[in-house]
Scaffold this active site. Structure first.
Site, mmCIF file in Angstrom:
data_model
loop_
_atom_site.group_PDB
_atom_site.id
_atom_site.type_symbol
_atom_site.label_atom_id
_atom_site.label_comp_id
_atom_site.label_asym_id
_atom_site.label_seq_id
_atom_site.Cartn_x
_atom_site.Cartn_y
_atom_site.Cartn_z
ATOM 1 N N GLY A 12 -2.583 -61.705 91.370
ATOM 2 C CA GLY A 12 -3.002 -63.048 91.760
ATOM 3 C C GLY A 12 -1.891 -64.070 91.603
ATOM 4 O O GLY A 12 -0.813 -63.792 91.078
ATOM 5 N N GLN A 13 -2.184 -65.275 92.049
ATOM 6 C CA GLN A 13 -1.201 -66.359 92.079
ATOM 7 C C GLN A 13 -0.613 -66.640 90.695
ATOM 8 O O GLN A 13 0.605 -66.735 90.534
ATOM 9 C CB GLN A 13 -1.904 -67.608 92.626
ATOM 10 C CG GLN A 13 -1.039 -68.804 92.806
ATOM 11 C CD GLN A 13 -1.722 -69.882 93.633
ATOM 12 O OE1 GLN A 13 -1.204 -70.313 94.650
ATOM 13 N NE2 GLN A 13 -2.892 -70.313 93.224
ATOM 14 N N LEU A 14 -1.464 -66.758 89.685
ATOM 15 C CA LEU A 14 -0.984 -67.028 88.331
ATOM 16 C C LEU A 14 -0.481 -65.746 87.661
ATOM 17 O O LEU A 14 0.601 -65.736 87.061
ATOM 18 C CB LEU A 14 -2.088 -67.667 87.485
ATOM 19 C CG LEU A 14 -1.749 -67.875 86.011
ATOM 20 C CD1 LEU A 14 -0.528 -68.783 85.835
ATOM 21 C CD2 LEU A 14 -2.946 -68.446 85.252
ATOM 22 N N ASP A 38 -10.887 -52.016 86.774
ATOM 23 C CA ASP A 38 -12.051 -52.807 87.174
ATOM 24 C C ASP A 38 -12.613 -53.456 85.915
ATOM 25 O O ASP A 38 -13.202 -52.787 85.069
ATOM 26 C CB ASP A 38 -13.088 -51.881 87.826
ATOM 27 C CG ASP A 38 -14.367 -52.623 88.202
ATOM 28 O OD1 ASP A 38 -14.441 -53.852 87.990
ATOM 29 O OD2 ASP A 38 -15.301 -51.956 88.695
ATOM 30 N N ALA A 62 -10.245 -63.245 87.765
ATOM 31 C CA ALA A 62 -11.452 -64.081 87.862
ATOM 32 C C ALA A 62 -11.993 -64.087 89.284
ATOM 33 O O ALA A 62 -11.274 -63.796 90.235
ATOM 34 C CB ALA A 62 -11.128 -65.520 87.447
ATOM 35 N N TYR A 63 -13.260 -64.433 89.387
ATOM 36 C CA TYR A 63 -13.883 -64.711 90.685
ATOM 37 C C TYR A 63 -13.656 -66.198 90.922
ATOM 38 O O TYR A 63 -14.170 -67.031 90.176
ATOM 39 C CB TYR A 63 -15.376 -64.383 90.599
ATOM 40 C CG TYR A 63 -16.156 -64.590 91.893
ATOM 41 C CD1 TYR A 63 -16.549 -63.498 92.662
ATOM 42 C CD2 TYR A 63 -16.531 -65.870 92.320
ATOM 43 C CE1 TYR A 63 -17.282 -63.678 93.832
ATOM 44 C CE2 TYR A 63 -17.248 -66.054 93.492
ATOM 45 C CZ TYR A 63 -17.627 -64.957 94.241
ATOM 46 O OH TYR A 63 -18.353 -65.121 95.401
ATOM 47 N N THR A 64 -12.860 -66.543 91.936
ATOM 48 C CA THR A 64 -12.487 -67.950 92.137
ATOM 49 C C THR A 64 -12.955 -68.534 93.473
ATOM 50 O O THR A 64 -12.568 -69.646 93.826
ATOM 51 C CB THR A 64 -10.950 -68.114 92.040
ATOM 52 O OG1 THR A 64 -10.343 -67.232 92.988
ATOM 53 C CG2 THR A 64 -10.448 -67.791 90.640
ATOM 54 N N ASP A 104 -11.128 -76.671 84.960
ATOM 55 C CA ASP A 104 -11.673 -78.029 84.854
ATOM 56 C C ASP A 104 -13.124 -78.091 85.332
ATOM 57 O O ASP A 104 -13.832 -79.053 85.039
ATOM 58 C CB ASP A 104 -10.818 -79.008 85.669
ATOM 59 C CG ASP A 104 -10.685 -78.614 87.135
ATOM 60 O OD1 ASP A 104 -10.672 -77.402 87.436
ATOM 61 O OD2 ASP A 104 -10.583 -79.508 87.995
ATOM 62 N N TYR A 127 -19.618 -71.427 89.903
ATOM 63 C CA TYR A 127 -18.292 -71.037 89.431
ATOM 64 C C TYR A 127 -18.030 -71.614 88.035
ATOM 65 O O TYR A 127 -17.630 -70.899 87.113
ATOM 66 C CB TYR A 127 -17.224 -71.509 90.428
ATOM 67 C CG TYR A 127 -15.810 -71.415 89.899
ATOM 68 C CD1 TYR A 127 -15.217 -70.166 89.652
ATOM 69 C CD2 TYR A 127 -15.065 -72.564 89.623
ATOM 70 C CE1 TYR A 127 -13.924 -70.080 89.150
ATOM 71 C CE2 TYR A 127 -13.769 -72.477 89.128
ATOM 72 C CZ TYR A 127 -13.211 -71.241 88.885
ATOM 73 O OH TYR A 127 -11.935 -71.159 88.384
#
Length: 293
Positions: A12-14, A38, A62-64, A104, A127
């Site tokens: 992922g991005q992070l 998983d 995470a589910y984002t 946040d 979320y």
């Protein structure tokens, strides 16, 4: 001191930047994405963690999909709550520290002043509720935990507001961007640096982690257009117009105000993150380098 560190959500991005930064610092890093592990399968999590025996687990997975979560409640909670529980239990089994990346969205956005780490949470979206459930599980099941709440994340290894704006600014003569939601953008490189520094300490607790300063999405879009033109990442003369959240209704409610105060960083003597505008300039330079390869 060299550490064994497991990173979930490594594709992922992070997660991508966290793995890069830790490897560059000389640590032994195992990056896992969903193909390797998983997180919703407790037995698989335990097996992987017991085999690797990490000193630290950085849980970025995470589910984002914020809007999708409103109609896919069980999946959001399976990943963000049960998945986090699985990683926490596994971390505890091998006495590893756990770093949980939160959001946040655990706040309702009604504050007029920046949210501090111990302000009351009140998530309004599925979320946000699922991420808060993850926080509570970390706090109740782990003895050595860090919870890092962040916001408006952008980096060069995933889709984000900046990459979307750059595309739209090239394609459209005019854009409308929301001007009644205020928050703090966060560059994944800066966030990864802070995570990698904090994880080596024993300064456990909740931290609010974003680049310094705040803006609305409209102001952020204006800055993206200005800096992208200045650095010749793109050339655009598109007009950016302010609009309200009500003009663009979405399934999930967004916090109208989610600026976070970095009290945890200050009182623990950590290096604060630079202003979001400086971080944006650095990101655009990184993007330019990536494109020229």
């Amino acid at each position: 001191m060299k550490q064994r560190i497991m990173v979930t959500g490594a594709a992922g991005q992070l997660g991508y930047d966290v793995v890069n930064m830790l490897e560059a610092a000389g640590h032994d890093v195992l990056g896992c994405d969903r193909d390797q592990m998983d997180i919703t399968d407790q037995r698989q999590c335990l097996k992987q963690v017991e085999e690797y025996q990490p000193d630290i687990i950085i849980h970025c997975a995470a589910y984002t999909a914020v809007d999708q979560a409103e109609s896919d409640v069980d999946t959001a909670f399976t990943i963000n709550a049960a998945g986090t529980r699985n990683m926490t239990v596994a971390a505890e089994k091998v006495k590893a520290k756990l770093v949980y990346i939160s959001t946040d969205y655990v706040f309702d956005g009604t504050s007029a002043t920046p949210y501090q780490e111990h302000d009351a949470t009140n998530p309004q979206s599925v979320y946000g509720k699922s991420k808060l459930a993850g926080e509570l599980l970390v706090q109740s099941l782990s003895t050595r935990w860090f919870i890092l709440r962040t916001s408006w994340v952008f980096g060069s290894h995933g889709r984000n507001f900046v990459s979307t704006m750059l595309e739209l600014l090239e394609k459209r003569p005019e854009l409308q961007v929301v001007h009644d939601q205020k928050g703090s953008p966060t560059y994944t490189v800066d966030l990864a640096r802070l995570i990698s520094e904090l994880a080596l300490t024993e300064q456990y607790g909740i931290y609010h982690v974003s680049n310094a300063g705040s803006c609305t999405w409209f102001e952020f879009a204006q800055a993206i257009a200005e800096e992208a033109n200045r650095q010749r990442v793109i050339e655009t003369s598109a007009r950016i117009l302010p609009c309200t959240t009500a003009q663009f209704p979405r399934p999930a409610p967004r916090p109208a105000y989610s600026v976070m105060d970095h009290q945890g960083i200050r009182i623990n003597g950590l290096r604060p993150m630079r202003h979001w505008r400086e971080a944006l300039i650095a990101y655009l330079k990184e993007l330019k380098v990536e494109h020229s390869k």
